[in-house]
Every structure is written in C-alpha cells, then in structure tokens.
Write a protein that holds these residues in place. Structure first.
Motif, short mmCIF file in Angstrom:
data_model
loop_
_atom_site.label_atom_id
_atom_site.label_comp_id
_atom_site.label_asym_id
_atom_site.label_seq_id
_atom_site.Cartn_x
_atom_site.Cartn_y
_atom_site.Cartn_z
N THR A 21 13.41 4.16 4.43
CA THR A 21 13.02 3.15 5.43
C THR A 21 12.91 1.78 4.80
N LEU A 22 12.27 1.69 3.64
CA LEU A 22 12.10 0.42 2.97
C LEU A 22 13.44 -0.17 2.55
N LYS A 23 14.32 0.66 2.05
CA LYS A 23 15.66 0.17 1.67
C LYS A 23 16.45 -0.29 2.89
N LYS A 24 16.25 0.37 4.02
CA LYS A 24 16.91 -0.06 5.26
C LYS A 24 16.42 -1.45 5.66
N TYR A 25 15.12 -1.67 5.59
CA TYR A 25 14.57 -2.99 5.91
C TYR A 25 15.17 -4.06 4.99
N TYR A 26 15.24 -3.75 3.71
CA TYR A 26 15.78 -4.70 2.74
C TYR A 26 17.23 -5.03 3.06
N ASN A 27 18.02 -4.02 3.35
CA ASN A 27 19.44 -4.23 3.66
C ASN A 27 19.65 -5.01 4.94
N LEU A 28 18.65 -5.01 5.82
CA LEU A 28 18.71 -5.80 7.05
C LEU A 28 18.29 -7.24 6.83
N GLY A 29 17.86 -7.56 5.62
CA GLY A 29 17.52 -8.94 5.29
C GLY A 29 16.04 -9.24 5.18
N VAL A 30 15.20 -8.23 5.34
CA VAL A 30 13.76 -8.43 5.24
C VAL A 30 13.39 -8.73 3.78
N ARG A 31 12.58 -9.78 3.58
CA ARG A 31 12.18 -10.14 2.23
C ARG A 31 10.67 -10.31 2.09
N GLY A 32 9.94 -9.90 3.11
CA GLY A 32 8.49 -9.90 3.03
C GLY A 32 7.96 -8.56 3.52
N PHE A 33 6.91 -8.05 2.87
CA PHE A 33 6.38 -6.74 3.26
C PHE A 33 4.87 -6.76 3.15
N GLU A 34 4.22 -6.35 4.23
CA GLU A 34 2.77 -6.18 4.22
C GLU A 34 2.46 -4.90 4.97
N ALA A 35 1.51 -4.12 4.45
CA ALA A 35 1.17 -2.86 5.10
C ALA A 35 -0.31 -2.57 5.02
N GLU A 36 -0.86 -2.17 6.16
CA GLU A 36 -2.22 -1.63 6.18
C GLU A 36 -2.17 -0.17 5.71
N THR A 37 -3.24 0.25 5.05
CA THR A 37 -3.33 1.64 4.63
C THR A 37 -4.79 2.00 4.44
N ASN A 38 -5.05 3.17 3.92
CA ASN A 38 -6.40 3.64 3.65
C ASN A 38 -6.51 4.16 2.23
N VAL A 39 -7.73 4.15 1.71
CA VAL A 39 -8.01 4.82 0.45
C VAL A 39 -7.78 6.32 0.66
N GLY A 40 -7.21 6.98 -0.33
CA GLY A 40 -7.00 8.42 -0.20
C GLY A 40 -6.01 8.92 -1.23
N ILE A 41 -6.39 9.93 -1.99
CA ILE A 41 -5.54 10.40 -3.08
C ILE A 41 -4.22 10.95 -2.57
N ASN A 42 -4.21 11.49 -1.34
CA ASN A 42 -2.96 12.05 -0.82
C ASN A 42 -1.94 10.97 -0.51
N LYS A 43 -2.36 9.71 -0.52
CA LYS A 43 -1.43 8.61 -0.27
C LYS A 43 -1.10 7.83 -1.54
N GLY A 44 -1.77 8.19 -2.65
CA GLY A 44 -1.67 7.40 -3.86
C GLY A 44 -0.27 7.29 -4.44
N ILE A 45 0.45 8.41 -4.53
CA ILE A 45 1.79 8.36 -5.12
C ILE A 45 2.73 7.52 -4.26
N GLY A 46 2.53 7.56 -2.93
CA GLY A 46 3.33 6.73 -2.04
C GLY A 46 3.07 5.26 -2.26
N HIS A 47 1.80 4.89 -2.38
CA HIS A 47 1.45 3.49 -2.65
C HIS A 47 2.08 3.02 -3.96
N TYR A 48 2.01 3.86 -4.98
CA TYR A 48 2.54 3.50 -6.29
C TYR A 48 4.05 3.31 -6.26
N LEU A 49 4.76 4.26 -5.68
CA LEU A 49 6.22 4.17 -5.64
C LEU A 49 6.68 3.01 -4.77
#
Length: 423
Positions: free
Chosen positions: A377-405
C-alpha cells in the motif's frame, strides 16, 4: 570473594563538530556518545570541525566546506546526508543539522545498533570493536514528511521520551513541518476576546459569548474575518521565526472537526461545492502569505465534507493531506490522490495504522499488524506521487514491527524490509 574485571582497552575517538549555532548537532552528538558507550570501552574528545584532517569522526552541516565528503548532496533535499567510513575515520556531512542527526543513526545502524520499538528493551546495542567499518551511503528521504504518532498519547513522561528517541532513531521527521489539522478552533481560542466582538464571523452567527463554541465554524464570505486570519497568520509566522521555530513553514487553515460548512447565499457564491468554499478561504490566505513568505505553505486536508477535490487549481504553496478514512466523496483513495495532485502544490497521505476504538488493540486487527500488505500500500502511494505521510496509531507490541518497517520505508521506499523483518 572475587574481583570482576572488564579488561577491554579503552578506545579514544576524536569527534569534530561545530561548536556554535548547532543545537541539533550538539544534542545528536550527546546521543551518539551515549550509544557508543553503552557496551564499548570508549573515550571521546570533541574538537571544532575545521580541525578535521581525515582521522576520527566528522559531523558537519556545511557540505560546501567538505566537497570531498559531500559528493552528490548538491541539489538534494535539506535532509540529505552522506556517510562515509574507512579505516581511519568516518564523515557524516548533511545539507542541514537535521540531516546530520539522521546520518548519526545511519552510522550507528552500520555498527549494528537497532531500535525496533520505543523502549530500551527492544534496542540492539552491540559491543563495537571496529568503529570505522568500510561503507558509504548517500541518502535522501523518499517522503519529505514522515510521522507515526499515538492518537491517545503515550501515558507517561518516560514513554514519551522513549517514543521521541525511537522517532529520531528511525529517521522520522520532516523538512516541510507539515501542519494540516483542524485549525479554526485554535484561531478562535487564541483570539477569543476579539471573536466575541464579531458574532458575524461565525457560522451560524454567535448567540452566546459566555463560552467559546465547540468546533466553531467560520463565515467564509466575511472579508473582515479573512483579513484578520491573514494578519493572525503573519503574527504567528513572525513570532516563530524570531524564536527559531521552523514550524512557521506550514500553517493549517482547515475547519474545526465535525460537519457544518457555511452555506449562506454569500458563501454559496464562493463555490459550488463544500470543498470549493473551504479552500476559497484557505487559498486567499495562501496567496496573501506567499507574497511575503515564499517558503511558507498552507496545510489542508481532503477529509469528510471536503474530501473531493476543488473545482479550481489551488495556490502552489498549498499542501493537502488525503485522509484514507472519512471519505464522503465518490472517489477511491487512489483517485483522490491523482485528482488532488492536479490541484494542490503538494499532496500527502493521512492514514490510520491503528485506532483503539476500531481494533481494540486486538492482535492482527490493525493495519500496522498486517505490515506485509501495508508495504504494498505504501509503495502504491509513493508511485502515485505522494511524498508526505502521517499516520495515527496506538501503543502496542503487536504493532511494533509494522511501525518499525514502515518508518524505514518512509526514509527509503526501496529499503530491504524483508531483511529487517528477518533480523
């Protein structure tokens, strides 16, 4: 009893860095010294960068002073940095102090340091024997604005400090100081005594001046209100510039949250759609400010009632973030990106990696947890010309690897995320 001896010979490293007008570099320098000292016997000596002759570690935000180590930086963004390391020493030369900070963490990563989740328990801090391994990296961020933040906060000063360090370590940040959130309420709050005297500035007109209305809306057709908002923006810009606060570079002109855009006969003459009316007001501010402050952007959102693109092309200093939820238009997110890119000076994405009242922090329910899919999804946004990214999220270990990558892909969309995942 017995005596424990940590019998490692202490290595001395001389660091060459600017000593004046370099707050960001000085703070990053302390981080670098602290990280290198965690598991390694090392002593530091700090000298002025002008004394650097090839041995030791150079930190410089003056690429013109070090052309030999700054090859390829010219023409790149203010966050671009060149990191070179050989047997004798290493050089970290960037187009700005922020770029040097990024370079320090690139250098630490090359030494084996990792910062997976926002807590020291999830950091890798190796014992370093070779501080100058041979490698070179010239890098410029793929996204000019990169932010992942907790919509419900961190909950404690310690967790906040851990998050801020993780944010820096994974090179999140911005060169455009994006600000595009709900703004009307902030403008009213800061100028409440004046707004109380102008009931006609509100939509609908204010009837009770005892308390400030929640989510106030503007009478977008009122010229005196428009001029006041322009003057207020100028005051904010000047105050921030005087304080050395770079966030003056983008000011939001978006409505307060919730429904209720002005629909009086005068407002309807501003444009045939709600988006036209909202961005008529925003665009007038953008045009006025561009004359005096060519480096200032006006931030906006494609969101809710004003998700669909406007009829007319916007001022070139308008930055619009496209929300991936609350899309009331007939267009898909991909279509909105294409259409808004034709209207605004720059576009970004506002996404939701996790919201507690959507996924209840359950394993596998958030976008951040499905990071393999989100990479595409992120690569699709980039290929469409998007150059800014902001995302809301929550604290949580099950999301940690996603945040890092995701954070590392925001810096380099071609990053080898599968290799990071396997680490």
């Amino acid at each position: 009893g017995s005596i424990f001896c940590s019998c490692h010979a202490q290595k001395k490293i001389t660091i060459y860095a600017s000593q004046a007008n370099s707050d960001t570099i000085q703070k990053a320098l302390k981080v670098l010294q602290g990280q290198l000292s965690l598991n390694s016997a090392v002593a530091f000596e700090v000298k002025d960068e002008r004394l650097f002759s090839g041995s030791g570690l150079l930190l410089s935000a003056q690429p013109n002073s070090w052309p030999r180590f700054a090859e390829g930086l010219k023409g790149k963004s203010v966050e671009a940095v060149s990191v070179k390391s050989s047997k004798k020493g290493a050089t970290i030369v960037g187009n700005s102090q922020l770029a040097v900070q990024h370079g320090i963490f690139i250098y630490l990563e090359a030494l084996g340091f990792r910062y997976y989740f926002p807590n020291p328990d999830w950091y890798i801090t190796p014992q370093v024997s070779d501080f100058f391994p041979k490698f070179e990296r010239l890098t410029d961020p793929s996204f000019v604005h990169r932010r992942i933040w907790y919509s419900y906060g961190t909950g404690s000063p310690k967790a906040e400090a851990d998050y801020n360090f993780w944010f820096q370590a994974n090179r999140l940040g911005t060169s455009v100081y994006a600000n595009f959130g709900h703004a009307y309420d902030d403008i009213v709050y800061r100028n409440w005594e004046i707004f109380k005297q102008h009931k006609e500035w509100f939509f609908p007109p204010l009837t009770n001046t005892a308390t400030m209305p929640a989510d106030p809306k503007f009478n977008l057709a009122d010229e005196s209100l428009l001029q006041f908002v322009i003057d207020d923006a100028v005051k904010r810009i000047e105050a921030k510039k005087k304080a050395g606060d770079q966030s003056y570079k983008m000011i939001s002109m978006m409505p307060s949250d919730g429904l209720g855009t002005c629909n009086t006969p005068a407002c309807l003459r501003l444009g045939s759609t709600i988006t036209d009316r909202v961005f008529y007001f925003s665009d007038r501010v953008a045009k006025a400010l561009r004359q005096k402050y060519p480096d200032v952007w006006i931030g906006g959102m494609s969101y809710g009632e004003y998700a669909e693109p406007p009829t007319n092309k916007l001022e070139p200093n308008t930055y619009v973030n496209i929300a991936t939820a609350f899309n009331s238009s007939k267009y898909s997110i991909e279509d909105l990106i294409r259409l808004w890119s034709q209207k605004a000076g720059r576009t970004g994405i506002y996404d939701y990696l996790s919201l507690y009242n959507w996924d209840w922090d359950m394993p596998g329910q958030s976008q951040a947890a499905h990071y393999t899919k989100y990479v595409s999804t992120l690569k699709k946004y980039y290929n469409l010309g998007v150059r800014g990214f902001e995302a809301e999220t929550n604290v949580g270990i099950n999301k940690g690897i996603g945040h890092y990558l995701i954070s590392n892909l925001l810096w380099d969309i071609k990053d080898d995320w599968k290799k990071r995942e396997s680490e």
